[in-house]
Design an enzyme around this catalytic site. Structure first.
Site, PDB file in Angstrom:
ATOM      1  N   ALA A 236      24.154  -3.778  13.299  1.00 15.67           N
ATOM      2  CA  ALA A 236      23.672  -4.925  14.085  1.00 15.67           C
ATOM      3  C   ALA A 236      23.175  -4.474  15.456  1.00 15.67           C
ATOM      4  CB  ALA A 236      24.788  -5.951  14.230  1.00 15.67           C
ATOM      5  N   PRO A 237      22.136  -5.123  15.991  1.00 15.28           N
ATOM      6  CA  PRO A 237      21.475  -6.334  15.486  1.00 15.28           C
ATOM      7  C   PRO A 237      20.418  -6.096  14.419  1.00 15.28           C
ATOM      8  CG  PRO A 237      20.523  -5.722  17.577  1.00 15.28           C
ATOM      9  CD  PRO A 237      21.632  -4.744  17.333  1.00 15.28           C
ATOM     10  N   ASN A 239      17.540  -3.635  14.497  1.00 14.65           N
ATOM     11  CA  ASN A 239      16.251  -3.010  14.790  1.00 14.65           C
ATOM     12  C   ASN A 239      16.125  -1.636  14.130  1.00 14.65           C
ATOM     13  OD1 ASN A 239      15.147  -5.079  16.318  1.00 14.65           O
ATOM     14  ND2 ASN A 239      15.973  -4.309  18.242  1.00 14.65           N
ATOM     15  N   LYS A 240      17.187  -0.838  14.216  1.00  9.05           N
ATOM     16  CA  LYS A 240      17.146   0.489  13.586  1.00  9.05           C
ATOM     17  C   LYS A 240      17.110   0.359  12.071  1.00  9.05           C
ATOM     18  CE  LYS A 240      19.644   2.750  17.386  1.00  9.05           C
ATOM     19  NZ  LYS A 240      20.026   1.522  18.123  1.00  9.05           N
ATOM     20  N   ARG A 263      27.143 -11.306  13.974  1.00  8.62           N
ATOM     21  CA  ARG A 263      26.162 -10.233  14.114  1.00  8.62           C
ATOM     22  C   ARG A 263      25.477  -9.952  12.781  1.00  8.62           C
ATOM     23  NH1 ARG A 263      26.485  -6.818  18.546  1.00  8.62           N
ATOM     24  NH2 ARG A 263      26.175  -4.939  17.285  1.00  8.62           N
ATOM     25  N   ASP A 305      25.247   4.915  14.877  1.00  6.07           N
ATOM     26  CA  ASP A 305      25.060   4.532  16.280  1.00  6.07           C
ATOM     27  C   ASP A 305      26.263   3.665  16.666  1.00  6.07           C
ATOM     28  OD1 ASP A 305      23.253   4.480  18.641  1.00  6.07           O
ATOM     29  OD2 ASP A 305      23.312   2.334  18.290  1.00  6.07           O
ATOM     30  N   CYS A 357      23.899   4.994  23.268  1.00  5.71           N
ATOM     31  CA  CYS A 357      23.154   4.618  24.475  1.00  5.71           C
ATOM     32  C   CYS A 357      24.049   4.869  25.684  1.00  5.71           C
ATOM     33  CB  CYS A 357      22.679   3.174  24.407  1.00  5.71           C
ATOM     34  SG  CYS A 357      23.970   1.961  24.046  1.00  5.71           S
TER      35      CYS A 357
END
Length: 464
Positions: A236-237, A239-240, A263, A305, A357
């Protein structure tokens, strides 16, 4: 209390990229939009200070049911606003923690050598300046369209296309209604930072994805070929996940995990809009997934991630830069080591991308080093994107094979990426760029960054 709930919902929507501040406020249903807009704006203005206050006072650890967005709104109004306007348990909660929050605020002022609350914001100006230079990145969703058609669409809307960028300085110099093709990633367009495309037809129809350049690196470097079975471990969300689907051309299978039902629902909406198929959403903690389950016997690629401090996300709020406590960093790193080691235990795994990140070595190089030592010679680090200018910190031999991103050097959010591959017989050959990128060069892009352009033979559906 309705005001604080509405403000928290707007903050959450901003974090998830569901719209701009004005659109989220006006679509919130809250009757007093000016009051709501003012509260959210001021909370965002103090976002970096609030994050540090919450962390230093350990408020979220003490109140586990308190959402971070609601906590920021409450603490802002308690310490910086006009005082809490709510009653009930939230007022009681805020009053209970007020001495700790005020003590932490006093310590912050001493550290920054300031006496006024407003002066705390001045110390964040350097970070704000770096964040303001980060452009608006737009990933073309090749499941629905192609780069040529999107470029033509924006031209018809009055934008001037300047071609493929040759340097980061060209991205920095963008202004007005001008845009470029990114110098590194073949399906990424770059607009000036102030460009708002949330209401653009291309975005609302799923033809483009508003995604920071650094966030595009993990799927791009994982590079699974069409037909592969892939896990997005903390998806989530989404994009990847949608980027992975585009690389796979919707051929293969993606297993996307997230433990939070809201999510997962948000991710389902995003993936549907993007035209993603062949993706199974799983509401489950990835750490509880059995690597020996036959369902995952063909998984050869994993994108990981995991939750992190978010210290690289300098554009989440004005001047925001998270400064987690040593205890929080230790807890996050311990979790990250567990989940990375768990991901490497999938029997057919050939290639894995670990990304955060975060700016902190504890969550990045130290995690990778510890897990590689645990796994011995089973996996190795691959040199990720050799032409990328920022490399991993020299925490151990080989750390330079990892890459980092930052507002100052790469005009992106702060990011860290490591690419791991299985060693020995049957292992995938190390490759500086993923196979998907080599097979599908875009206009102005060869097989390596900076190579001669190759012409695209076939266009996908044209946006009308």
């Amino acid at each position: 209390m309705a005001l604080y709930s509405a403000a928290a919902a707007v903050l959450l929507g901003l974090e998830r990229g569901e719209g701009g501040l004005k659109s989220l406020v006006y679509n919130s249903g809250f009757p007093h939009v000016r009051q709501l807009y003012a509260l959210v704006s001021e909370t965002l203005r103090y976002a970096s200070v609030l994050e540090k206050l919450l962390d230093g006072a350990a408020l979220l650890q003490a109140e586990k049911k308190l959402a971070p967005q609601l906590a920021k709104v409450l603490v802002y109004d308690l310490l910086f606003g006009k005082g809490l306007k709510c009653g009930g348990r939230w007022k009681a909660l805020a009053r209970r923690h007020r001495p700790r929050l005020e003590a932490e605020l006093a310590r912050m002022k001493v550290r920054h050598k300031v006496s006024r609350n407003e002066d705390l914001l001045a110390s964040e100006k350097a970070v704000s300046a770096a964040a303001s230079q980060v452009p608006r990145y737009v990933r073309v969703n090749t499941l629905k369209t192609c780069v040529d058609d999107v470029i033509d669409f924006f031209k018809c809307q009055g934008y001037a296309y300047l071609g493929k960028a040759a340097t980061v300085e060209e991205l920095k110099a963008l202004s007005g209604k001008k845009f470029l093709l990114d110098l590194h990633l073949p399906e990424l367009l770059v607009f000036p930072s102030q460009t708002d495309l949330h209401d653009n037809l291309l975005y609302t129809s799923g033809h483009i994805i508003l995604q920071d350049k650094a966030s595009c690196l993990p799927a791009f470097l994982l590079g699974p070929v069409a037909g592969s079975h892939v896990i997005d471990a903390c998806a989530a969300p989404g994009n990847k996940t949608s980027h992975l689907a585009a690389i796979l051309k919707n051929k293969g299978q993606i297993f996307a995990f997230d433990v939070d039902p809201k999510r997962v629902a948000t991710m389902n909406t995003l993936l549907t809009r993007a035209g993603v198929t062949g993706c199974q959403l799983v509401q489950q903690d990835f750490l509880t997934v059995d690597p020996g389950d036959p369902k995952y016997s063909r998984v050869t690629h994993i994108l990981l991630d995991p939750s992190c401090s978010g210290s690289g996300m300098v554009t989440r709020g004005p001047g925001e830069e998270v400064a987690p406590s040593a205890e929080r960093l230790q807890a996050l790193a311990a979790f990250q080591r567990r989940v990375l080691s768990h991901a490497l235990s999938f029997p057919a795994l050939q290639r894995l991308v670990y990304s955060t990140c975060s700016l902190h070595r504890e969550e990045n190089e130290d995690v990778v080093q510890a897990v590689l030592q645990e796994w011995g010679s089973t996996f190795r680090l691959v040199t990720a994107f050799p032409s990328w200018p920022c490399r991993g910190f020299a925490a151990f031999s080989g750390a330079e094979r990892c890459l980092r991103a930052s507002p100052a050097e790469t005009l992106t959010h702060g990011f860290f990426v490591a690419v791991l591959e299985r060693c020995g017989e049957g292992a995938a050959a190390p490759s500086p760029l993923p196979a998907a990128a080599k097979e599908n060069p875009q206009p102005g892009e060869g097989t390596e960054p900076g190579a001669a352009p190759k012409k695209r033979k076939k266009k996908k559906q044209r946006v009308k």
